[in-house]
Design an enzyme around this catalytic site. Structure first.
Site, PDB file in Angstrom:
ATOM      1  N   ARG A 158      63.149  44.482  98.361  1.00 32.11           N
ATOM      2  CA  ARG A 158      63.263  43.294  97.520  1.00 32.11           C
ATOM      3  C   ARG A 158      63.014  41.963  98.205  1.00 32.11           C
ATOM      4  O   ARG A 158      62.887  40.954  97.544  1.00 32.11           O
ATOM      5  CB  ARG A 158      64.643  43.273  96.851  1.00 32.11           C
ATOM      6  N   ARG A 164      57.619  46.671  91.574  1.00 28.32           N
ATOM      7  CA  ARG A 164      58.879  47.166  91.008  1.00 28.32           C
ATOM      8  C   ARG A 164      58.988  46.799  89.526  1.00 28.32           C
ATOM      9  O   ARG A 164      59.429  47.610  88.712  1.00 28.32           O
ATOM     10  CB  ARG A 164      60.027  46.556  91.814  1.00 28.32           C
ATOM     11  N   ASP A 203      64.709  57.296  98.597  1.00 33.20           N
ATOM     12  CA  ASP A 203      66.107  56.902  98.784  1.00 33.20           C
ATOM     13  C   ASP A 203      66.910  58.110  99.228  1.00 33.20           C
ATOM     14  O   ASP A 203      66.517  59.245  98.964  1.00 33.20           O
ATOM     15  CB  ASP A 203      66.695  56.337  97.484  1.00 33.20           C
ATOM     16  N   TYR A 239      78.407  59.660  98.354  1.00 33.10           N
ATOM     17  CA  TYR A 239      77.911  59.181  97.054  1.00 33.10           C
ATOM     18  C   TYR A 239      78.078  60.245  95.978  1.00 33.10           C
ATOM     19  O   TYR A 239      78.356  59.938  94.815  1.00 33.10           O
ATOM     20  CB  TYR A 239      76.439  58.756  97.169  1.00 33.10           C
ATOM     21  N   ARG A 244      64.824  49.340 105.693  1.00 35.60           N
ATOM     22  CA  ARG A 244      64.633  48.798 104.336  1.00 35.60           C
ATOM     23  C   ARG A 244      63.505  47.765 104.277  1.00 35.60           C
ATOM     24  O   ARG A 244      63.545  46.853 103.454  1.00 35.60           O
ATOM     25  CB  ARG A 244      65.931  48.168 103.808  1.00 35.60           C
TER      26      ARG A 244
HETATM   27  O1  1CP Z   1      61.970  50.477 103.652  1.00 37.03           O
HETATM   28  C1  1CP Z   1      62.515  50.977 102.661  1.00 37.03           C
HETATM   29  O2  1CP Z   1      63.016  50.295 101.762  1.00 37.03           O
HETATM   30  C2  1CP Z   1      62.496  52.479 102.599  1.00 37.03           C
HETATM   31  C3  1CP Z   1      63.219  53.091 101.500  1.00 37.03           C
HETATM   32  C4  1CP Z   1      64.758  53.138 101.479  1.00 37.03           C
HETATM   33  C5  1CP Z   1      65.671  53.643 102.423  1.00 37.03           C
HETATM   34  C6  1CP Z   1      65.386  54.091 103.850  1.00 37.03           C
HETATM   35  C7  1CP Z   1      65.495  52.773 100.335  1.00 37.03           C
HETATM   36  C8  1CP Z   1      64.942  52.162  99.117  1.00 37.03           C
HETATM   37  N1  1CP Z   1      66.806  53.152 100.531  1.00 37.03           N
HETATM   38  C9  1CP Z   1      66.946  53.673 101.821  1.00 37.03           C
HETATM   39  C10 1CP Z   1      68.143  54.226 102.453  1.00 37.03           C
HETATM   40  C11 1CP Z   1      69.460  54.164 101.772  1.00 37.03           C
HETATM   41  N2  1CP Z   1      69.759  54.142 100.421  1.00 37.03           N
HETATM   42  C12 1CP Z   1      70.700  54.171 102.466  1.00 37.03           C
HETATM   43  C13 1CP Z   1      70.832  54.318 103.978  1.00 37.03           C
HETATM   44  C14 1CP Z   1      70.629  53.060 104.718  1.00 37.03           C
HETATM   45  C15 1CP Z   1      71.659  51.985 104.471  1.00 37.03           C
HETATM   46  O3  1CP Z   1      72.833  52.198 104.774  1.00 37.03           O
HETATM   47  O4  1CP Z   1      71.229  50.899 104.021  1.00 37.03           O
HETATM   48  C16 1CP Z   1      71.732  54.107 101.521  1.00 37.03           C
HETATM   49  C17 1CP Z   1      73.232  54.072 101.780  1.00 37.03           C
HETATM   50  C18 1CP Z   1      71.133  54.098 100.222  1.00 37.03           C
HETATM   51  C19 1CP Z   1      71.808  54.092  98.894  1.00 37.03           C
HETATM   52  C20 1CP Z   1      71.361  52.974  98.033  1.00 37.03           C
HETATM   53  N3  1CP Z   1      70.140  52.941  97.399  1.00 37.03           N
HETATM   54  C21 1CP Z   1      72.026  51.760  97.775  1.00 37.03           C
HETATM   55  C22 1CP Z   1      73.399  51.352  98.330  1.00 37.03           C
HETATM   56  C23 1CP Z   1      74.470  51.675  97.379  1.00 37.03           C
HETATM   57  C24 1CP Z   1      75.860  51.270  97.856  1.00 37.03           C
HETATM   58  O5  1CP Z   1      76.439  50.399  97.208  1.00 37.03           O
HETATM   59  O6  1CP Z   1      76.384  51.821  98.842  1.00 37.03           O
HETATM   60  C25 1CP Z   1      71.191  50.999  96.927  1.00 37.03           C
HETATM   61  C26 1CP Z   1      71.474  49.647  96.331  1.00 37.03           C
HETATM   62  C27 1CP Z   1      69.989  51.753  96.717  1.00 37.03           C
HETATM   63  C28 1CP Z   1      68.773  51.340  95.950  1.00 37.03           C
HETATM   64  C29 1CP Z   1      67.570  51.085  96.770  1.00 37.03           C
HETATM   65  N4  1CP Z   1      66.994  51.999  97.636  1.00 37.03           N
HETATM   66  C30 1CP Z   1      65.867  51.478  98.192  1.00 37.03           C
HETATM   67  C31 1CP Z   1      65.704  50.134  97.665  1.00 37.03           C
HETATM   68  C32 1CP Z   1      64.571  49.213  97.971  1.00 37.03           C
HETATM   69  C33 1CP Z   1      66.781  49.911  96.784  1.00 37.03           C
HETATM   70  C34 1CP Z   1      67.013  48.663  95.939  1.00 37.03           C
HETATM   71  C35 1CP Z   1      66.645  48.953  94.528  1.00 37.03           C
HETATM   72  C36 1CP Z   1      65.650  48.052  93.902  1.00 37.03           C
HETATM   73  O7  1CP Z   1      64.489  47.935  94.289  1.00 37.03           O
HETATM   74  O8  1CP Z   1      66.066  47.438  92.912  1.00 37.03           O
END
Ligand code: 1CP
Length: 342
Positions: A29, A38, A75, A150, A25
């Site tokens: 943010r 963003r 994502d 999910y 990640r």
């Molecule tokens: O470096 C990076 O940020 C690369 C992009 C990336 C990756 C590899 C994002 C962007 N998401 C992910 C993987 C991801 N997404 C996983 C697997 C890794 C982990 O367990 O952390 C999972 C479970 C998700 C699902 C997801 N997407 C969630 C979690 C939901 C939950 O409650 O279980 C969330 C909040 C997101 C949104 C998201 N994805 C990525 C970002 C930067 C964000 C935040 C949104 C924003 O910018 O407002």
């Protein structure tokens, strides 16, 4: 191995030292420059499907910290979206999807939409590839079980009880859903590789909530089939698997899933994992993301201990889970400096 890319050398089995570093990640943010892009993009999926902006945020952590990898901004929930299951990211709440609880929900998924829908992500990869320098470009997807979590739940959950109830209560229906996800994941990762991804990573964030029997069936076996299918099409591309909270099952996973590297979560003891995972496979991980929030002495000690435990084997320095938004960027710079000096 002819490549100068440190990450690719380690994934090929070389115990290169100091180890390469990138952070799960890392595009996100905690960086003010990410928050600026963003805000311009509007909602999350508008950012993912805008190749110019997605390439920019992918490259930000590489430019700022000199990371050894860029992970494409996307994502794991892009896959259900590309299969036609709706997806919204509600402000501050995470993803929301219409839950799939019956056969009709599964039959409504449409794999024929996938290629068109992931085309903007391919364009982002092509753009990043031109500018990534000596960093390796990572494409990724969720592993089938985690994506199913999910899709069935309709979003995040504390314990994914509807998903586990379906896995135990209607194995045929759950198997049908996983089968669709597995086939689509092979196509999604192949599309990313064809657009320039040099590594494929499978995030199985919820693998550890399954019983050992279902872990075998829904984590190790599907990962093995995906890795084999990718190997047949793209033999040179290494796969990193992240079976989060697998505990001692990480050894069986490492031997059977056909991956070139296994990512350890924060709870894994690297000295124990070292004895469970064959020496030729790379390990990745597993500093606590909250140690990076704290910084200072605790971060230095945890980092030194992890480096000590991994010296002499193929290792990729990373976190045990995604970096959190409140992380001070200066702490990440100090962490990278410490790893580079190892
Ligand atoms: O470096 C990076 O940020 C690369 C992009 C990336 C990756 C590899 C994002 C962007 N998401 C992910 C993987 C991801 N997404 C996983 C697997 C890794 C982990 O367990 O952390 C999972 C479970 C998700 C699902 C997801 N997407 C969630 C979690 C939901 C939950 O409650 O279980 C969330 C909040 C997101 C949104 C998201 N994805 C990525 C970002 C930067 C964000 C935040 C949104 C924003 O910018 O407002």
């Amino acid at each position: 191995m002819a490549t100068t890319k440190r990450l690719l050398r380690v994934l090929a089995g070389e115990a290169s030292w100091p180890p390469p570093i990138w952070l799960m990640r890392q595009a996100g943010r905690f960086l003010p420059e990410y928050r600026a892009v963003r805000a311009k993009a509007g909602d999350f999926m508008s950012l993912v499907t805008n190749p110019e902006m997605a390439a920019e945020v992918t490259l930000q952590p590489v430019r700022r910290f000199g990371m050894d990898a860029a992970i494409i901004f996307s994502d794991i929930l892009v896959l259900p979206w590309a299969l036609g299951q709706g997806l919204k990211f509600e402000a501050g709440e995470g993803p929301v999807l219409p839950p799939i609880r019956d056969r009709a929900g599964i039959e409504a998924l449409d794999p024929t939409q996938l290629a068109g829908r992931v085309a903007p992500i391919q364009e982002s990869l092509r753009r990043v590839k031109c500018e990534v320098g000596d960093a390796a470009l990572i494409g990724f997807a969720g592993a089938p079980f985690t994506v199913a979590c999910y899709m069935v739940e309709g979003g995040g959950s504390k314990d994914f009880s509807a998903t586990r109830a379906m896995a135990h209560g209607d194995p045929a229906m759950f198997g049908a859903l996983l089968h669709i996800i597995e086939a689509a994941t092979v196509e999604f990762l192949s599309a990313q590789i064809e657009a320039g991804a040099e590594v494929a990573m499978l995030f199985d964030s919820w693998a550890g909530i399954l019983s050992p029997r279902l872990f075998q069936r829904h984590v190790t076996e599907p990962t093995g089939r995906i890795a084999a299918a990718l190997r047949a099409r793209h033999p040179e591309i290494p796969v990193i698997g992240f079976p989060r909270l697998a505990g001692t099952m990480i050894g069986d996973y490492a031997r059977k899933a056909g991956v070139q590297a296994v990512a350890m979560d924060t709870a894994a003891d690297p000295r124990v994992v070292r004895t469970l995972v064959p020496d030729h496979l790379a390990l990745q991980g597993n500093l606590d993301p909250l140690a990076v929030v704290a910084g200072g002495q605790t971060m230095r000690e945890e980092t030194a201990g992890l480096l000590d435990a991994m010296r002499g084997r193929p290792f990729v320095f990373n976190l045990g889970h995604g970096i959190v938004p409140q992380t001070p960027p200066g702490h990440v710079a100090e962490l990278v400096a410490q790893v580079r000096a190892a």
